[in-house]
Scaffold this active site. Structure first.
Site, PDB file in Angstrom:
ATOM      1  N   GLY A   7      36.434 -28.406  37.688  1.00 50.87           N
ATOM      2  CA  GLY A   7      37.581 -28.568  36.537  1.00 50.87           C
ATOM      3  C   GLY A   7      37.411 -30.240  36.818  1.00 50.87           C
ATOM      4  O   GLY A   7      38.950 -30.543  36.630  1.00 50.87           O
ATOM      5  N   ALA A   8      36.872 -31.244  37.492  1.00 49.42           N
ATOM      6  CA  ALA A   8      36.918 -32.282  37.507  1.00 49.42           C
ATOM      7  C   ALA A   8      36.557 -33.822  36.551  1.00 49.42           C
ATOM      8  O   ALA A   8      37.009 -34.827  36.209  1.00 49.42           O
ATOM      9  CB  ALA A   8      36.108 -32.219  38.402  1.00 49.42           C
ATOM     10  N   TYR A 147      48.914 -15.039  34.319  1.00 50.15           N
ATOM     11  CA  TYR A 147      48.378 -16.310  34.744  1.00 50.15           C
ATOM     12  C   TYR A 147      49.157 -16.179  36.201  1.00 50.15           C
ATOM     13  O   TYR A 147      48.822 -17.061  37.696  1.00 50.15           O
ATOM     14  CB  TYR A 147      49.535 -17.599  34.503  1.00 50.15           C
ATOM     15  CG  TYR A 147      49.347 -19.065  34.562  1.00 50.15           C
ATOM     16  CD1 TYR A 147      47.783 -19.497  35.002  1.00 50.15           C
ATOM     17  CD2 TYR A 147      50.347 -19.632  34.820  1.00 50.15           C
ATOM     18  CE1 TYR A 147      48.392 -20.819  35.487  1.00 50.15           C
ATOM     19  CE2 TYR A 147      50.219 -20.762  35.537  1.00 50.15           C
ATOM     20  CZ  TYR A 147      49.023 -21.232  35.919  1.00 50.15           C
ATOM     21  OH  TYR A 147      48.755 -22.877  37.087  1.00 50.15           O
ATOM     22  N   THR A 183      48.502 -34.059  32.093  1.00 56.41           N
ATOM     23  CA  THR A 183      47.612 -33.512  31.483  1.00 56.41           C
ATOM     24  C   THR A 183      47.148 -32.697  30.485  1.00 56.41           C
ATOM     25  O   THR A 183      48.187 -32.264  29.703  1.00 56.41           O
ATOM     26  CB  THR A 183      47.481 -32.433  32.942  1.00 56.41           C
ATOM     27  OG1 THR A 183      48.067 -30.981  32.996  1.00 56.41           O
ATOM     28  CG2 THR A 183      47.880 -32.886  34.878  1.00 56.41           C
ATOM     29  N   PHE A 185      47.377 -29.420  30.923  1.00 55.77           N
ATOM     30  CA  PHE A 185      47.430 -27.680  30.496  1.00 55.77           C
ATOM     31  C   PHE A 185      48.277 -27.516  29.349  1.00 55.77           C
ATOM     32  O   PHE A 185      48.281 -25.990  29.705  1.00 55.77           O
ATOM     33  CB  PHE A 185      48.161 -28.723  32.083  1.00 55.77           C
ATOM     34  CG  PHE A 185      49.010 -26.584  32.643  1.00 55.77           C
ATOM     35  CD1 PHE A 185      47.868 -25.711  33.090  1.00 55.77           C
ATOM     36  CD2 PHE A 185      49.787 -26.348  32.548  1.00 55.77           C
ATOM     37  CE1 PHE A 185      48.843 -24.460  33.947  1.00 55.77           C
ATOM     38  CE2 PHE A 185      50.536 -25.324  32.511  1.00 55.77           C
ATOM     39  CZ  PHE A 185      49.775 -23.682  33.178  1.00 55.77           C
TER      40      PHE A 185
END
Length: 248
Positions: A7-8, A147, A183, A185
């Site tokens: 996940g870079a 989650y 990010t 997210f």
């Protein structure tokens, strides 16, 4: 040191890659988005090796690892960073497909990567696995359902790795952040609803990807006899809620 980050292509993973490369380490940057990986590799130079890979697909993982040049195969640090949250609906309304995607990425992908690289670490008598968990794996909240459950899995899996790896020289850490901004997210969680994502961080000073990267780098550069079992970190603006009580 050779570091492999899943996940870079953005967020935590990209910032971790910058931190390790800037300190002279080789970094395998893996993810699904080829264009993002290539742009990051161009920024970081020869110490970054981009590999297109989907952690939810075992064949993709095996193919990616088989493509690593010989000089990149002795991975010292695996950072299982790939992960996501989808939706905040209550359990009886959440799409089953979202649950399946979170389990496939946050749990199955993480253990598949770990199992692929762990035997060589044990054989060498050294190595480190850093799993990205979440405070959601420790504390429930409405809409967290699967989650939170996947991140609880990450926490318990990491502790059980420690039990199995005692005396091998291989270390394992669960890093569990709280509210973290800057990010993708929340944009991913709200499926592209940028207004809803922005509201999560409104009026706060959250953690940043740089904070997470600095913590990961600290863990990875400790003397090899030290294992950090779990780090739970939150911004100072975040705390804990009272118990929910339904009154009639």
């Amino acid at each position: 040191m050779i570091v492999f980050i899943t996940g870079a292509s953005a967020g935590f993973g990209a910032e971790m890659a910058r931190t390790f490369v800037n300190n002279g380490h080789q970094v395998v940057i893996s993810g699904r988005r080829k264009d993002r990986l290539e742009a990051l590799a161009a920024e970081l130079g020869d110490l970054a090796l981009p590999i297109v890979m989907d952690v939810t697909c075992k064949e993709s993982i095996n193919e990616a690892l088989s493509m690593l040049p010989q000089s990149w195969r002795q991975v010292d640090v695996l950072i299982n960073n790939a992960g996501l949250a989808l939706g905040t609906q209550p359990a009886h309304e959440a799409p089953l497909a979202d649950w399946e995607t979170m389990i496939a990425t946050n749990c199955t992908g993480l253990v598949t990567m770990t199992r692929a690289l762990l035997p060589a670490m044990v054989e060498r008598g050294s190595g480190l696995i850093i799993n990205l968990g979440s405070v959601a794996g420790h504390y429930p909240y409405p809409g967290g359902n699967v989650y939170g459950a996947t991140k609880a899995f990450v926490d318990q899996f990491t502790l059980n790795l420690r039990a199995d790896l005692a005396g091998t020289g291989v270390r394992a850490t669960n890093l569990a952040p709280g509210l973290c901004g800057g990010t993708e997210f929340s944009n991913v969680r709200f499926k592209g609803d940028d207004a809803a994502a922005a509201k999560v961080y409104e009026g706060t000073v959250p953690l940043t990807a740089k904070d997470i990267a600095a913590t990961v780098f600290w863990i990875a550069t400790l003397p090899p006899h030290i294992n950090i079992n779990t780090i739970e970190m939150m911004p100072t603006c975040q705390g804990f809620s009272p118990f929910a009580i339904k009154r009639t």
